[in-house]
Scaffold this active site. Structure first.
Site, PDB file in Angstrom:
ATOM      1  N   GLU A  64       0.825  -1.214   0.000  1.00 55.34           N
ATOM      2  CA  GLU A  64       0.000   0.000   0.000  1.00 55.34           C
ATOM      3  C   GLU A  64       0.860   1.265   0.000  1.00 55.34           C
ATOM      4  O   GLU A  64       1.944   1.294   0.591  1.00 55.34           O
ATOM      5  CB  GLU A  64      -0.865   0.019   1.265  1.00 55.34           C
ATOM      6  CG  GLU A  64      -1.825  -1.137   1.326  1.00 55.34           C
ATOM      7  CD  GLU A  64      -2.420  -1.365   2.717  1.00 55.34           C
ATOM      8  OE1 GLU A  64      -3.584  -1.758   2.783  1.00 55.34           O
ATOM      9  OE2 GLU A  64      -1.723  -1.163   3.718  1.00 55.34           O
ATOM     10  N   LYS A  77       3.831   6.905   2.910  1.00 53.49           N
ATOM     11  CA  LYS A  77       4.431   5.675   3.434  1.00 53.49           C
ATOM     12  C   LYS A  77       4.184   4.546   2.450  1.00 53.49           C
ATOM     13  O   LYS A  77       3.105   4.462   1.863  1.00 53.49           O
ATOM     14  CB  LYS A  77       3.819   5.326   4.798  1.00 53.49           C
ATOM     15  CG  LYS A  77       4.358   4.014   5.390  1.00 53.49           C
ATOM     16  CD  LYS A  77       3.993   3.853   6.853  1.00 53.49           C
ATOM     17  CE  LYS A  77       2.646   3.195   7.040  1.00 53.49           C
ATOM     18  NZ  LYS A  77       2.376   2.905   8.460  1.00 53.49           N
ATOM     19  N   ASP A 169      -2.227 -15.518  22.735  1.00 52.05           N
ATOM     20  CA  ASP A 169      -1.936 -15.730  21.307  1.00 52.05           C
ATOM     21  C   ASP A 169      -2.157 -17.218  21.038  1.00 52.05           C
ATOM     22  O   ASP A 169      -1.923 -18.049  21.920  1.00 52.05           O
ATOM     23  CB  ASP A 169      -0.470 -15.349  21.021  1.00 52.05           C
ATOM     24  CG  ASP A 169      -0.174 -15.206  19.538  1.00 52.05           C
ATOM     25  OD1 ASP A 169       0.111 -14.063  19.095  1.00 52.05           O
ATOM     26  OD2 ASP A 169      -0.200 -16.227  18.804  1.00 52.05           O
ATOM     27  N   ASP A 235      -7.532  -4.933   8.882  1.00 51.71           N
ATOM     28  CA  ASP A 235      -7.150  -3.696   8.195  1.00 51.71           C
ATOM     29  C   ASP A 235      -7.057  -3.877   6.689  1.00 51.71           C
ATOM     30  O   ASP A 235      -6.347  -3.146   6.010  1.00 51.71           O
ATOM     31  CB  ASP A 235      -5.825  -3.152   8.770  1.00 51.71           C
ATOM     32  CG  ASP A 235      -4.678  -4.140   8.643  1.00 51.71           C
ATOM     33  OD1 ASP A 235      -4.920  -5.282   8.176  1.00 51.71           O
ATOM     34  OD2 ASP A 235      -3.547  -3.795   8.991  1.00 51.71           O
ATOM     35  N   SER A 300      -9.483   0.466  14.144  1.00 49.60           N
ATOM     36  CA  SER A 300      -8.227   1.025  13.623  1.00 49.60           C
ATOM     37  C   SER A 300      -7.800   0.333  12.334  1.00 49.60           C
ATOM     38  O   SER A 300      -7.785  -0.897  12.259  1.00 49.60           O
ATOM     39  CB  SER A 300      -7.140   0.836  14.697  1.00 49.60           C
ATOM     40  OG  SER A 300      -5.858   0.861  14.141  1.00 49.60           O
TER      41      SER A 300
HETATM   42  P1  NAD Z   1       2.548 -10.541  13.665  1.00 46.07           P
HETATM   43  O1  NAD Z   1       2.407 -11.515  12.535  1.00 46.07           O
HETATM   44  O2  NAD Z   1       3.901 -10.212  14.178  1.00 46.07           O
HETATM   45  O3  NAD Z   1       1.686 -11.042  14.927  1.00 46.07           O
HETATM   46  C1  NAD Z   1       0.366 -11.490  14.813  1.00 46.07           C
HETATM   47  C2  NAD Z   1       0.103 -12.495  15.932  1.00 46.07           C
HETATM   48  O4  NAD Z   1      -1.283 -12.876  15.885  1.00 46.07           O
HETATM   49  C3  NAD Z   1       0.919 -13.796  15.804  1.00 46.07           C
HETATM   50  O5  NAD Z   1       1.694 -13.990  16.977  1.00 46.07           O
HETATM   51  C4  NAD Z   1      -0.153 -14.869  15.623  1.00 46.07           C
HETATM   52  O6  NAD Z   1       0.201 -16.121  16.234  1.00 46.07           O
HETATM   53  C5  NAD Z   1      -1.355 -14.220  16.305  1.00 46.07           C
HETATM   54  N1  NAD Z   1      -2.659 -14.774  15.922  1.00 46.07           N
HETATM   55  C6  NAD Z   1      -3.105 -15.097  14.679  1.00 46.07           C
HETATM   56  N2  NAD Z   1      -4.375 -15.583  14.758  1.00 46.07           N
HETATM   57  C7  NAD Z   1      -4.728 -15.520  16.071  1.00 46.07           C
HETATM   58  C8  NAD Z   1      -5.901 -15.875  16.787  1.00 46.07           C
HETATM   59  N3  NAD Z   1      -6.960 -16.394  16.161  1.00 46.07           N
HETATM   60  N4  NAD Z   1      -5.936 -15.661  18.134  1.00 46.07           N
HETATM   61  C9  NAD Z   1      -4.861 -15.160  18.792  1.00 46.07           C
HETATM   62  N5  NAD Z   1      -3.695 -14.824  18.158  1.00 46.07           N
HETATM   63  C10 NAD Z   1      -3.641 -15.006  16.812  1.00 46.07           C
HETATM   64  O7  NAD Z   1       1.788  -9.211  13.180  1.00 46.07           O
HETATM   65  P2  NAD Z   1       1.931  -7.723  13.751  1.00 46.07           P
HETATM   66  O8  NAD Z   1       3.003  -6.979  13.032  1.00 46.07           O
HETATM   67  O9  NAD Z   1       1.946  -7.753  15.242  1.00 46.07           O
HETATM   68  O10 NAD Z   1       0.556  -7.122  13.246  1.00 46.07           O
HETATM   69  C11 NAD Z   1      -0.664  -7.567  13.818  1.00 46.07           C
HETATM   70  C12 NAD Z   1      -1.804  -7.090  12.966  1.00 46.07           C
HETATM   71  O11 NAD Z   1      -1.917  -5.662  13.043  1.00 46.07           O
HETATM   72  C13 NAD Z   1      -1.638  -7.412  11.483  1.00 46.07           C
HETATM   73  O12 NAD Z   1      -2.868  -7.924  11.005  1.00 46.07           O
HETATM   74  C14 NAD Z   1      -1.311  -6.065  10.841  1.00 46.07           C
HETATM   75  O13 NAD Z   1      -1.742  -6.011   9.509  1.00 46.07           O
HETATM   76  C15 NAD Z   1      -2.081  -5.136  11.744  1.00 46.07           C
HETATM   77  N6  NAD Z   1      -1.589  -3.758  11.784  1.00 46.07           N
HETATM   78  C16 NAD Z   1      -2.525  -2.771  11.856  1.00 46.07           C
HETATM   79  C17 NAD Z   1      -2.106  -1.455  11.938  1.00 46.07           C
HETATM   80  C18 NAD Z   1      -3.118  -0.363  12.090  1.00 46.07           C
HETATM   81  O14 NAD Z   1      -2.779   0.819  12.026  1.00 46.07           O
HETATM   82  N7  NAD Z   1      -4.363  -0.695  12.330  1.00 46.07           N
HETATM   83  C19 NAD Z   1      -0.742  -1.119  11.917  1.00 46.07           C
HETATM   84  C20 NAD Z   1       0.190  -2.163  11.879  1.00 46.07           C
HETATM   85  C21 NAD Z   1      -0.252  -3.482  11.815  1.00 46.07           C
END
Ligand code: NAD
Length: 352
Positions: A64, A77, A169, A235, A300
Site C-alpha cells: 500500500e 508511506k 496468542d 485492516d 483502527s
Molecule cells: P505478527 O504476525 O507479528 O503477529 C500477529 C500475531 O497474531 C501472531 O503472533 C499470531 O500467532 C497471532 N494470531 C493469529 N491468529 C490468532 C488468533 N486467532 N488468536 C490469537 N492470536 C492469533 O503481526 P503484527 O506486526 O503484530 O501485526 C498484527 C496485525 O496488526 C496485522 O494484522 C497487521 O496487519 C495489523 N496492523 C494494523 C495497523 C493499524 O494501524 N491498524 C498497523 C500495523 C499493523
C-alpha cells in the site's frame, strides 16, 4: 570521485538510527510525544489532503501507498501486510516513508517506518482509548502477541495509565516472547491460555492478530458492557477480527470513513452504518463515550495522517542528533536546465 550537490542531500533514518532514537528518548515517552503530535494534526484534520490508501492486493498480502499533505509538507508511506511472512522468518508488516517540501517538491527526509509504524499505531490506539475507554481503566487484554504487541502494551501504560496486561496468542511462543520483553517495564503481565481468560476483568480489549480471512477473534458473548475495544488487526478487505454482532452493539469510532469502510471491521456492515470520526471527538464536534455501559470500538486501520505526524516528529528530532546519513538521491545540477551536462562533467572529472 563523483560528488553530489550539497543542497540536495536527503537525510535518511535507517533502522539502526531509529532504534538509537527510541533508546535515547525512551519508547514510552516517544509514543506519548507521538500521540501528542497525532492529536495536534487530528485537530486540524479538515486542512489535510485525504484519500483512502492505494492498495495492491495479491492472494497472500497487500502493498500500500499512503499519501497526505497539510499544504506545506507532503508525506507518504510504503507499507506491506503479509500474514504468511512470519512462517518464512520475515515480518508481516514492513514500511518506509518520505517527507517533502510542498514549496519545492524536494524531499526533506527518507526514513525506515517498520519501527515507526509500530510506534505510531500504538500511540494512535492509546490516544483513541484516552478519549473513549471507561474512566479508571487499569487492565487490558492483549490478543495477538506478535510484533506490534509490546508497543501497544507500553503505549497504553504511558498514555492511559494501564497497569495490567493480559496476554493471549494462539501460538504460546509469541505470548512467552511478549511476556519476556515486557518483564521489568512496570506492567503486571499475565500470560493466559485463552482469549476468554485474557479478557477476564479487562476494561480494554486490544485485538492485534494477523490472518488474511474473516476471523472471529472475539464472539458476541465474550464482550460485556462498558468495555473499550481497540481492534487493530482487521485492516484489509476480507481481513477482520470481530463477529459482526459485536459491531452492532458498539459505538464505532474510525479514522477516515472512506478507507475504514473498505478495510476495517465495518466492511461487515451496511455502507451507511453510523460511525464517528475520531478527530471530531478530539475537537468536541462529536461525543465520545456517553455512559459507563456503552461498548466503544476503535476500528483502527491506520491512516496516512498518523504517518505524516510520525515522520514530522522524527524530522524535528534530527538536528544535531547524528542519527541520520545523507543520501544522494536528488539530481541537482548548478544550472537546473543542464541535467545532461552534469553527466558530461562528471564523466570528464572521472576520466581526469
Ligand atoms: P505478527 O504476525 O507479528 O503477529 C500477529 C500475531 O497474531 C501472531 O503472533 C499470531 O500467532 C497471532 N494470531 C493469529 N491468529 C490468532 C488468533 N486467532 N488468536 C490469537 N492470536 C492469533 O503481526 P503484527 O506486526 O503484530 O501485526 C498484527 C496485525 O496488526 C496485522 O494484522 C497487521 O496487519 C495489523 N496492523 C494494523 C495497523 C493499524 O494501524 N491498524 C498497523 C500495523 C499493523
Amino acid at each position: 570521485m563523483l560528488t553530489p550537490s550539497r543542497n540536495a542531500l536527503v537525510p535518511f533514518v535507517s533502522v539502526d538510527n531509529m532504534m538509537r532514537l527510541v533508546l535515547r528518548i525512551g519508547a514510552e515517552r516517544m509514543m506519548a510525544e507521538l500521540a501528542e503530535a497525532i492529536e495536534a494534526d487530528f485537530r486540524r484534520w479538515p486542512l489535510f489532503d485525504k484519500t483512502p490508501r492505494v492498495a495492491s492486493h495479491s492472494e497472500i498480502g497487500v502493498i500500500e501507498l499512503m499519501p497526505t499533505s497539510d499544504g506545506e509538507t507532503y508525506g507518504f508511506k510504503y507499507v506491506n501486510g503479509h500474514p504468511s511472512n512470519m512462517k518464512k522468518g520475515l515480518q508481516t508488516v514492513t514500511a518506509f516513508g518520505l517527507l517533502a517540501d510542498v514549496a519545492t517538491g524536494y524531499p526533506l527526509m527518507l526514513s525506515e517506518m517498520t519501527l515507526l509504524t509500530a510506534l505510531r499505531t500504538a500511540a494512535t490506539s492509546a490516544l483513541a482509548a484516552k478519549w473513549l475507554a471507561p474512566a479508571g481503566a487499569r487492565s487490558m487484554a492483549m490478543i495477538g502477541n506478535g510484533a506490534q504487541s509490546e508497543f501497544q502494551a507500553l503505549a497504553f501504560k504511558a498514555i492511559c495509565g494501564i497497569r495490567e496486561v493480559r496476554l493471549y496468542d494462539i501460538d504460546p511462543a509469541a505470548t512467552r516472547k511478549c511476556a519476556r520483553n515486557l518483564a521489568g517495564l512496570g506492567l503486571n503481565v499475565v500470560p493466559c491460555t485463552s482469549a476468554e481468560a485474557a479478557m477476564e476483568g479487562a476494561q480494554i480489549i486490544t485485538t492485534c492478530t494477523a490472518d488474511k480471512q474473516y476471523a472471529t477473534i472475539l464472539t458476541d458473548n465474550m464482550v460485556g458492557s462498558g468495555v473499550h475495544i481497540n481492534a487493530v488487526g482487521g485492516d484489509c478487505p476480507g481481513k477482520t477480527e470481530l463477529h459482526r454482532d459485536i459491531l452492532l452493539r458498539s459505538s464505532i469510532f474510525v479514522e477516515y470513513p472512506p478507507q475504514t469502510r473498505i478495510e476495517g471491521e465495518i466492511q461487515q456492515l451496511d455502507p451507511d452504518h453510523p460511525v464517528t470520526e475520531l478527530w471530531q471527538v478530539m475537537t468536541g464536534a462529536a461525543p465520545g463515550r456517553r455512559d459507563a455501559r456503552e461498548i466503544t470500538l476503535f476500528d483502527s486501520v491506520g491512516f496516512a495522517i498518523e504517518d505524516f505526524s510520525a515522520l514530522r516528529y522524527v524530522h524535528s528530532r534530527l538536528k544535531d542528533s547524528g542519527l541520520y546519513q545523507n543520501l544522494d538521491m536528488i539530481a541537482d545540477p548548478d544550472d537546473p536546465r543542464d541535467l545532461f551536462g552534469m553527466i558530461l562533467r562528471a564523466g570528464a572529472d572521472a576520466a581526469a
